[in-house]
Structures are given as C-alpha cells and as structure tokens.
Design a protein around this motif. Sequence first.
Motif, PDB file in Angstrom:
ATOM      1  N   GLU A   1     -12.942  16.775 -29.381  1.00  0.00           N
ATOM      2  CA  GLU A   1     -13.481  15.617 -28.666  1.00  0.00           C
ATOM      3  C   GLU A   1     -12.915  14.300 -29.194  1.00  0.00           C
ATOM      4  O   GLU A   1     -13.106  13.250 -28.563  1.00  0.00           O
ATOM      5  N   ASN A   2     -12.224  14.362 -30.322  1.00  0.00           N
ATOM      6  CA  ASN A   2     -11.690  13.139 -30.925  1.00  0.00           C
ATOM      7  C   ASN A   2     -10.193  12.938 -30.701  1.00  0.00           C
ATOM      8  O   ASN A   2      -9.599  12.022 -31.278  1.00  0.00           O
ATOM      9  N   VAL A   3      -9.591  13.805 -29.897  1.00  0.00           N
ATOM     10  CA  VAL A   3      -8.146  13.694 -29.722  1.00  0.00           C
ATOM     11  C   VAL A   3      -7.742  14.018 -28.281  1.00  0.00           C
ATOM     12  O   VAL A   3      -8.242  14.978 -27.680  1.00  0.00           O
ATOM     13  N   ASP A   4      -6.895  13.162 -27.743  1.00  0.00           N
ATOM     14  CA  ASP A   4      -6.279  13.443 -26.448  1.00  0.00           C
ATOM     15  C   ASP A   4      -4.940  14.125 -26.702  1.00  0.00           C
ATOM     16  O   ASP A   4      -4.165  13.674 -27.554  1.00  0.00           O
ATOM     17  N   ILE A   5      -4.703  15.200 -25.982  1.00  0.00           N
ATOM     18  CA  ILE A   5      -3.453  15.944 -26.149  1.00  0.00           C
ATOM     19  C   ILE A   5      -2.506  15.577 -25.011  1.00  0.00           C
ATOM     20  O   ILE A   5      -2.878  15.658 -23.838  1.00  0.00           O
ATOM     21  N   VAL A   6      -1.303  15.154 -25.357  1.00  0.00           N
ATOM     22  CA  VAL A   6      -0.300  14.824 -24.348  1.00  0.00           C
ATOM     23  C   VAL A   6       0.920  15.722 -24.547  1.00  0.00           C
ATOM     24  O   VAL A   6       1.522  15.724 -25.623  1.00  0.00           O
ATOM     25  N   HIS A   7       1.237  16.491 -23.502  1.00  0.00           N
ATOM     26  CA  HIS A   7       2.407  17.380 -23.520  1.00  0.00           C
ATOM     27  C   HIS A   7       3.502  16.681 -22.709  1.00  0.00           C
ATOM     28  O   HIS A   7       3.383  16.546 -21.492  1.00  0.00           O
ATOM     29  N   PHE A   8       4.568  16.265 -23.408  1.00  0.00           N
ATOM     30  CA  PHE A   8       5.622  15.504 -22.720  1.00  0.00           C
ATOM     31  C   PHE A   8       6.289  16.326 -21.614  1.00  0.00           C
ATOM     32  O   PHE A   8       6.798  15.767 -20.645  1.00  0.00           O
ATOM     33  N   GLY A   9       6.309  17.635 -21.774  1.00  0.00           N
ATOM     34  CA  GLY A   9       6.922  18.465 -20.743  1.00  0.00           C
ATOM     35  C   GLY A   9       6.130  18.434 -19.445  1.00  0.00           C
ATOM     36  O   GLY A   9       6.681  18.635 -18.361  1.00  0.00           O
ATOM     37  N   GLU A  10       4.830  18.192 -19.569  1.00  0.00           N
ATOM     38  CA  GLU A  10       3.969  18.165 -18.381  1.00  0.00           C
ATOM     39  C   GLU A  10       3.717  16.751 -17.891  1.00  0.00           C
ATOM     40  O   GLU A  10       3.268  16.551 -16.770  1.00  0.00           O
ATOM     41  N   ASP A  11       3.977  15.768 -18.747  1.00  0.00           N
ATOM     42  CA  ASP A  11       3.733  14.381 -18.352  1.00  0.00           C
ATOM     43  C   ASP A  11       4.794  13.483 -18.971  1.00  0.00           C
ATOM     44  O   ASP A  11       4.560  12.793 -19.960  1.00  0.00           O
ATOM     45  N   ARG A  12       5.956  13.504 -18.345  1.00  0.00           N
ATOM     46  CA  ARG A  12       7.085  12.752 -18.893  1.00  0.00           C
ATOM     47  C   ARG A  12       6.866  11.243 -18.802  1.00  0.00           C
ATOM     48  O   ARG A  12       7.534  10.475 -19.504  1.00  0.00           O
ATOM     49  N   SER A  13       5.946  10.815 -17.992  1.00  0.00           N
ATOM     50  CA  SER A  13       5.698   9.375 -17.837  1.00  0.00           C
ATOM     51  C   SER A  13       5.100   8.771 -19.107  1.00  0.00           C
ATOM     52  O   SER A  13       5.078   7.551 -19.267  1.00  0.00           O
ATOM     53  N   ARG A  14       4.616   9.614 -20.015  1.00  0.00           N
ATOM     54  CA  ARG A  14       4.031   9.100 -21.255  1.00  0.00           C
ATOM     55  C   ARG A  14       5.061   8.866 -22.359  1.00  0.00           C
ATOM     56  O   ARG A  14       4.729   8.344 -23.422  1.00  0.00           O
TER      57      ARG A  14
END
Lengths: 77, 77
Positions: free
Chosen positions: A28-41
């Motif tokens: 609950e304390n961390v947002d996970i960002v996968h660059f392969g799924e969201d290259r805009s980040r």
Amino acid sequence: MSKSIFYHAGCPVCLSAEHDIIELIGQENVDIVHFGEDRSRIGAAEKIGVKSVPALVTPNGNVLHLNFGASMADVKG
Amino acid sequence: MSKSIFYHAGCPVCLSAEHDIIELIGQENVDIVHFGEDRSRIGAAEKIGVKSVPALVTPNGNVLHLNFGASMADVKG
C-alpha cells in the motif's frame, strides 16, 4: 506525494527487488511502474534521476537504484 | 532473523541511503552496521553477497545494493 514509486522493466533482478520492496515497506506504500507496459512514464523517471532499473523513488524524491537490472538506455531500446 | 541489516561505511551516499531506509521501513526494523566502526562484520557480509555499500540485507537474506558508495575492496582498504 506520500507513496514511493518502484520503477522496473520486468527483468529477473527487477522482479526479485519488487518482491523485496513490497515485503519491506508494504504494497500500500508503493506504486509499481513497469516501463514495458507504460512507456509514457520513462521521461518523468529519467528527469527525477532514474538511471537504471529497478529503482525506488522515495516520497521525498530520492532515487535508490537497487542492484542492477538494466540501464535506461536498454529500457528505451 | 526478522530485521533487515543495513551495511554502510560512512560515505555520503551511504548516509543518504541510511536516512531513506529508516524513513521507509522504520528504525526498529533495521540494524545499522558501520564497517568502519565494526570491521569484524565485513566477512559475514561478504559471505552473504554484499559487494558494495550501502547495502540492505532483507530478513530473508536477499541483498539489495542501494546506489553505489564504495566497493568492499575500498571498504577493506
């Protein structure tokens, strides 16, 4: 921002570190960002100082590169 | 073991990461080991896979190298 952000690219080193971080600080304390799924980040992450994955950006904006999975150049391919 | 162990050597990168880790997981959940003050811990840390400082060893024994402050060769001088 009050959550940390964990940036990764699906590599084995990334997934191992993701598991460790979730265990340590709680999902609950961390947002996970996968660059392969969201290259805009990718751009915002590079701007804040992410040079490789996996990386954890703390709520106060510090970047902790955790071990080494891949460089951002590799991520951008 | 139920606590994590944060190994460092007093370098600026180490101290910054130490602050971040204490903020993230709580001081009560991590033992801090400063190799400069307790060189007897170096061997066990290397055995578990610590290759540079700062490093966090999770309760299940995974090693997370956080950014890069100094190699263990530098630490041993």
